[in-house]
Design a protein around this motif. Sequence first.
Motif, PDB file in Angstrom:
ATOM      1  N   HIS A 337      -3.173  -0.686 -22.610  1.00  0.00           N
ATOM      2  CA  HIS A 337      -4.032   0.101 -23.485  1.00  0.00           C
ATOM      3  C   HIS A 337      -5.173   0.735 -22.700  1.00  0.00           C
ATOM      4  N   HIS A 338      -5.525   1.928 -23.090  1.00  0.00           N
ATOM      5  CA  HIS A 338      -6.630   2.622 -22.435  1.00  0.00           C
ATOM      6  C   HIS A 338      -7.917   1.808 -22.515  1.00  0.00           C
ATOM      7  N   LYS A 339      -8.180   1.241 -23.693  1.00  0.00           N
ATOM      8  CA  LYS A 339      -9.447   0.543 -23.907  1.00  0.00           C
ATOM      9  C   LYS A 339      -9.556  -0.694 -23.022  1.00  0.00           C
ATOM     10  N   THR A 340      -8.538  -1.557 -23.040  1.00  0.00           N
ATOM     11  CA  THR A 340      -8.589  -2.789 -22.242  1.00  0.00           C
ATOM     12  C   THR A 340      -8.575  -2.475 -20.747  1.00  0.00           C
ATOM     13  N   ALA A 342      -9.832   0.235 -19.290  1.00  0.00           N
ATOM     14  CA  ALA A 342     -11.165   0.726 -18.930  1.00  0.00           C
ATOM     15  C   ALA A 342     -12.176  -0.423 -18.863  1.00  0.00           C
ATOM     16  N   MET A 343     -12.074  -1.378 -19.786  1.00  0.00           N
ATOM     17  CA  MET A 343     -12.969  -2.534 -19.766  1.00  0.00           C
ATOM     18  C   MET A 343     -12.767  -3.360 -18.492  1.00  0.00           C
ATOM     19  N   GLU A 386     -18.323  -5.850 -26.073  1.00  0.00           N
ATOM     20  CA  GLU A 386     -17.338  -4.776 -26.080  1.00  0.00           C
ATOM     21  C   GLU A 386     -15.964  -5.300 -26.474  1.00  0.00           C
ATOM     22  N   TRP A 387     -15.628  -6.503 -26.007  1.00  0.00           N
ATOM     23  CA  TRP A 387     -14.349  -7.102 -26.369  1.00  0.00           C
ATOM     24  C   TRP A 387     -14.341  -7.483 -27.846  1.00  0.00           C
ATOM     25  N   CYS A 390     -13.599  -4.506 -29.821  1.00  0.00           N
ATOM     26  CA  CYS A 390     -12.317  -3.849 -29.518  1.00  0.00           C
ATOM     27  C   CYS A 390     -11.279  -4.224 -30.575  1.00  0.00           C
ATOM     28  N   LYS A 391     -10.515  -3.245 -31.036  1.00  0.00           N
ATOM     29  CA  LYS A 391      -9.532  -3.504 -32.095  1.00  0.00           C
ATOM     30  C   LYS A 391      -8.392  -4.406 -31.619  1.00  0.00           C
ATOM     31  N   ASP A 664      -2.341   2.997 -28.960  1.00  0.00           N
ATOM     32  CA  ASP A 664      -3.233   3.317 -27.844  1.00  0.00           C
ATOM     33  C   ASP A 664      -2.605   2.939 -26.511  1.00  0.00           C
TER      34      ASP A 664
END
Length: 724
Positions: A337-340, A342-343, A386-387, A390-391, A664
């Motif tokens: 996933h893009h979000k994880t 990037a984190m 942030e985590w 996160c969805k 995502d």
Amino acid sequence: MTSKNSTSPSVGSTSIGAHKRNSDDIGWEYGFCPDKNKMDTVKCNLCGKVFTGGVTRLKQHIGHVMGNVSRCPNSTKDDQLKMRNFLNEGKIKKKAKHAHDEALRAEAAQVLNDSVEMDEVEDSLGLKAPNIIGPMDGYANKINPEIMKGKGKKVDLNDVVRKERILACHNFISRWAYKTAIPFHALEDDSFKMMLEVVGQFGTGLPPPTRYSLSDPLLKHEVERTKKLLKKNEEEWKEIGCSIMTDAWSDRKRRSIMNLCVNSKMVGPDHVVQVVTDNATDNMGAAKLLQEKRPTIFWTSCATHTINLMLEGIGGLPRFKKVLDQAKKLTIFIYAHHKTLAMMRNHTKKREIIRPGVTRFASAFLTLQSLSEKKEQLKNMFSSNEWEECKFSSTPKGRASYRMVTSLQFWAGVTQCLKVFSPLVKVLRMVDVDWKPSMGFVYGELKVAKEEIMKALGGNEKAYKPIIDIINNKMKGRLDSKLHLTTYLLNPYYHYNDSQLQYDPDVMDVVLEFFDTLLFGDFEMQRQVVMIDLPKYKEKVDRFGADLAIKGCMVNNADFDPARWWGLFGGSTPHLKKIAMRILSLTSSSSGCERNWSTFEAVHTKKRNRLETNRLNNLVYVQFSANLMEKNKKRKDRTLEVLLANDSHSAQEWIIDGDDGDGDEVDLESVMEAIDEALKTNDTQVPHKSSTTRELYDEDFESENEEQVFEEDEYESDGVKIVE
């Protein structure tokens, strides 16, 4: 034999399998880019000052290097010293690169001077030294070879300022590379740089070689040139012999290689000491054929291949497989996933978790070690706000990843895996490098590895027995041959450090078989070597007992070479000395050749039906020899990590499993390109061998059902770095 590895998480530390961190990453620990539209704008984390100039100015600012930027009032002495060291390292690297480029230019000029008198070069071909571009050159014509078509008009290469000229040339070079699918790493090769230099010295109007000239006269010329360059190596064959590396898989090809390498005048049976192959079943037949035709030439199994089989067998044991599967699920979730993703990159300072290896298990070990190094950063990521926002934190895979990262048992399992794998990985690195002959160390270092594994498991026989059984089973008939055991005895590092080695009946029986095979039928020579020369070495008589001889082999460091040791101290046993130097100068692995075989296969397979056999052989000879000579130039660089692959394709199973479906999702190719960029590679068009996982061939191995010795609640995380 192993690279220097740090045992602390200090800035710039490296470990087995870790590529060196870019100093720019260090700079960004002290600042960030506040405006994504202005990438050269930097804000200092220590004092909040914003300025332009990128990370270099940031280092100067923190390091109190005056001239371009003001001093940071909040940087400590340690910060200042660290930044100045990085700036000095950059200058040293820049000077070294400049010196290297100048050497290439001089070599290119010398090639031209050797073929044509200088006056003739300047007058008839227009060759000249590089021109100095001045301010007035900005008023002249642009570089454009299109205007030459049909006009016969030469372009004055001094008519454009240097920056514009370079950009214009690069545009045409890149256009050619894209259109013809030239791998990007090819443009970093020294031969390409020399080609540009020669073309530049020639001037405009150079006609390209024709397809015929490339395939016939020019190829023949390069073959002759290569033979001259290798003349020195051929002379060494007479003194220390050579090894034949082969990937033969069919009866026809086995016989052709036998004729080419053993029977022909190219090498000759008197110069061949061993033939090295992988463990494919068909190659076992090649070994029998070799023993029938040339009993004095030894067949050996590739050590790299065999040790990888050991590691994969151990990795398949339940307690280790469980940890590897858990780690793989964690990396797949993060990279899905893009979000994880990037984190993760934010918490690890843009450092990747994935480390692609040259084999499947190498990728597993290197990535597992990478996870261990980034344990605290990953814990911080999964405990951050942030985590929580996160969805993906509420998905089943997200909750499982959170439990894994915050579990003491998981990290203890990772530590346990690395402690068991590391001794064998050290041996793997030793046999896979090219700068030191390894035949004399294989058997001895595997013994050391087994002892270290038993120690790592606390001497618990129930825990280490399945592992030792796997190692012994894979060694049997492969890495415990007559050649391996004889070099083990004749390596003074082991003999002089273990006084009981010479009395080991298993070793001595095999050593006697070795001399009976090598000196087959020559009973007088056997008597001289076995009954006169060998006892002098075993009992440290004459020069063998000198203080320098004893102290010179006490430490197995980068400078110790057992063959060279025999050259210095074996004078009283000339016959044994010659044999010892020949077999202790041997490599034990064909892995480096395998990469070149695969490269050639990938490039030329489709052309086989159209190329004559002789032409194909010439292409193999030139390409293979050029690659080996290039490796010899770089063999002094002992910081290169031989287990790292050049791109992420070899670690796909650690990135995606094709069963995520949480939305995502990240595009696989974009992720792999990002990892390639982090690894400082950009070979995305035509993968070469080192970017392709080596195949491992072996009969099916079934271990006994082992009991789960280490229950989850028995793991204890000691926080100690694994590889030193």
